[in-house]
Enzyme design. Structure first.
Site, PDB file in Angstrom:
ATOM      1  CD  GLU A  97      19.764  50.625  65.236  1.00  0.00           C
ATOM      2  OE1 GLU A  97      20.412  51.556  64.731  1.00  0.00           O
ATOM      3  OE2 GLU A  97      20.270  49.757  65.966  1.00  0.00           O
ATOM      4  NE  ARG A 148      22.061  61.278  56.709  1.00  0.00           N
ATOM      5  CZ  ARG A 148      22.545  60.211  57.334  1.00  0.00           C
ATOM      6  NH1 ARG A 148      23.849  60.062  57.447  1.00  0.00           N
ATOM      7  NH2 ARG A 148      21.765  59.321  57.883  1.00  0.00           N
ATOM      8  CE  LYS A 151      18.079  57.183  64.171  1.00  0.00           C
ATOM      9  NZ  LYS A 151      17.809  55.750  64.235  1.00  0.00           N
TER      10      LYS A 151
END
Length: 563
Positions: A37, A262, A272
């Site tokens: 994104e 992850r 983020k």
RNA sequence: UACCCGGUGGUGUAAUUGGCAACACAGAAGGUUUUGGUCCUUCUAUUCCAGGUUCGAGUCCUGGCCGGGUAGCCA
């Protein structure tokens, strides 16, 4: 070793792909995608995903798409689209023609939504966000059906069309899938497919005021692009039933979603949101601050794409959360930089040395090897003269037992030059050592004694008259704790920020061959570490970033002695 | 006290799918060395627990324990 190398072990995802290729499940095709994104900069965690997706595609003769999952105009910006493309390219991957945007599929997505409404599988709901939450139930209690759940197909079609036409304000209605409000998986309790957002999109402008939710959009994007293996992180595991449900209801091409864990790294944060916070609160100087675990930051710090790719290879892929030791990343870094970086001499904290018996005004050019690991890198000539600089920490007036470097009366080697012996220590009024006097042995030119005598230490140096001034920025971990999230009540991850994560040194002296060093070029400063020319560097003001130190057994020895 | 997923050295991963628990990092000791770098050698495990199946279980079964994820109109 060669044995272990030849038996290349497959992670669980590559095993699935291998089996699918063998069984012909996808007609031998392998199509993956990296779907960021555009709402932030990429970090080392994304690099893991990038190397996984592009790596699998390359290994199996398939392709990997770069697709921007841009379904939320309120958070996404063009700046991020560009940085992401630059980062992926810099890492060494190529998406060829396959650059896509989820927003390009808004129209077909809309048509599919209409199809679902017609099939009685979706409805327009007038509940507010708060009401929707209450109706959803909890982890342990089933939800309740929305009072709008049983609208007619005609009414739903009409309302949905008017949602698109912009007749209703933000948040007033949603389109929801009609599944099961009692489902144990909350994602299946009539999830929202579209929300009303009168916001300008960075690509579609004001063409739309309804935007698809991730769960609805993502599978369709994968389906449109004929993805075979849709690889995502663990938190989407609970979403897979919904991913499958949408595609099954529509009867369209249906990729397989596979989840992996992850990356977590010691001494840093990897979300983020938190990275954005570091930037916004000024704890770092932007997304490409060399202390950031962002791809841009690591690039500026001096990491090589090859080192990052190797790191992503050795950490493997799995389904359980783990935290990788930062030292493993540094190991991969040093391994690559050792092979590829030209050697150069630079003095970070200069100490003046005068060779008393060396002729005034004489300059000799010493033959220096550019890279002992790479013969083709050749040699260069380093100027030597009567007045030099050495590293302050390479001299001790009263050395402890295991200190091999320069000390009063002790003979050491100046790399590629001569054996020198310290004869005098000069101090200022405060007792600080400001200058050393030495004698040299002319017979040791190049660094070897004809009589075969040995010295315990070799020091790096630069000729004072020829040295270039430079600023050198030394970096340390951004956080003082291996796990920055491990904080006391009421504190957050910023509690363990390292106040000494940046140390800027000025007045450093580097050898003249560095005069025209290109921005972002990487060097090994002998005996110190790997350094990278900062993009802000110029011939008027040279700036180097320390990428990573050399392994330093003397530093370890000192730590032991201190503790 | 719902559902899903997962547990192998200090760390990250392997184990030819039921057959001697291996590799790397980190740490320790030593050797080589014109970088205290590189390189080379050596040293470190009740596979979460308890049962079961089996000639044989890290792997299969049952039960427990522990960890992670999930209640955005974020992705």
């Amino acid at each position: 070793m060669s044995n272990g190398e030849s038996v290349e072990r497959l992670d669980f995802i590559r095993q699935i792909v291998t089996e699918d290729c063998a069984s012909g499940k996808w007609d031998g095709r392998v199509v993956t995608r990296f779907p960021p994104e555009p709402n932030g900069y990429l970090h080392i965690g994304h690099a893991k995903s990038i190397c996984l997706n592009f790596g699998i595609a390359a290994e199996f003769g398939g392709r990997c798409h770069l697709r921007f999952d841009d379904t939320n105009p309120t958070k996404e910006e063009e700046e991020y689209v560009e940085s992401i493309q630059n980062n992926v390219r810099w890492l060494g991957w190529d998406w060829g023609e396959h650059l896509y945007f989820g927003s390009d599929y808004f129209e077909p997505m809309y048509q599919w939504a209409v199809q679902l409404i017609k099939a009685g599988k979706a409805y327009v709901c007038d509940l507010t966000a708060e009401q929707t939450r209450q109706y959803r139930g909890t982890l342990t209690q089933p939800g309740r059906e929305s009072p709008y759940r049983h609208r007619t197909v005609e009414e739903n079609l009409d309302l949905f069309e008017r949602m698109r036409a912009g007749e209703f304000p933000d948040g007033s209605r949603t389109l929801r899938a009609k599944i099961d409000m009692a489902h144990p998986n909350l994602n299946m309790r009539d999830p929202v497919m579209y929300r009303i957002l009168h916001a300008s999109h960075h690509r579609t402008g004001d063409a739309w005021c309804i935007y698809p939710m991730y769960d609805w959009a993502h599978g369709l994007e994968d389906s449109i692009e004929s993805i075979t293996h849709s690889i995502c992180t663990l938190e989407f595991e609970n979403h897979r039933p919904l991913y499958d449900w949408f595609l099954d209801q529509l009867g369209v091409y249906h990729p397989q979603q596979i989840e992996f864990a992850r990356l977590n790294l010691t001494y840093t944060v990897m979300s983020k949101r938190k990275l954005l916070r570091l930037v916004q609160d000024g704890h770092v100087n932007g997304w490409d601050d060399p202390r950031m675990p962002t791809i841009s930051g690591m690039r500026r710090r001096g990491y090589s794409p090859a080192a990052i790719r190797e790191f992503c290879r050795v950490i493997g892929v799995n389904k359980f959360n783990s935290t990788v030791d930062f030292q493993l990343l540094e190991h991969c870094l040093r391994q690559d930089l050792n092979k590829t970086s030209p050697r150069v001499m630079a003095v970070l904290r200069p100490l003046k040395v005068v060779i008393d018996n060396y002729p005034d005004g004489q300059v000799e050019y010493m033959n220096a090897i550019n890279n002992p690991e790479e013969e083709s890198a050749g040699t260069r000539q380093a100027p030597f003269s009567k007045v030099l600089y050495i590293e302050q920490e390479d001299f001790m007036e009263d050395p402890p037992k295991k200190f091999f470097r320069m000390a009063p009366g002790r003979e050491v080697r100046l790399r590629y030059a001569y054996f020198v012996t310290c004869t005098e220590v000069i101090k200022d009024a405060d007792g600080n050592i400001i200058e050393l006097h030495c004698t040299y042995d002319p017979a040791t030119r190049g660094g070897d004694a004809p009589d075969g005598r040995k010295v315990k230490a070799t020091l790096h140096w630069v000729s004072a008259a020829h040295a270039l001034d430079a600023e050198v920025r030394l970096y340390d971990h951004l956080f003082t704790q291996a796990n920055p999230e491990d904080v006391e009540e009421g504190q957050d991850f910023t509690a363990h920020l390292n106040p000494n994560s940046l140390e800027a040194l000025t007045g450093c002296k580097v050898e003249p061959s560095l005069r025209d060093a290109e921005p972002l070029s990487r060097y090994q400063f002998e005996r110190l570490g790997y350094f990278c020319v900062d993009p802000d560097s110029s011939s008027r003001r040279m700036i180097f970033n320390r990428t990573v130190t050399l392994r330093d057994t003397w530093a370890k020895e000192q730590q032991k002695q201190n503790s």
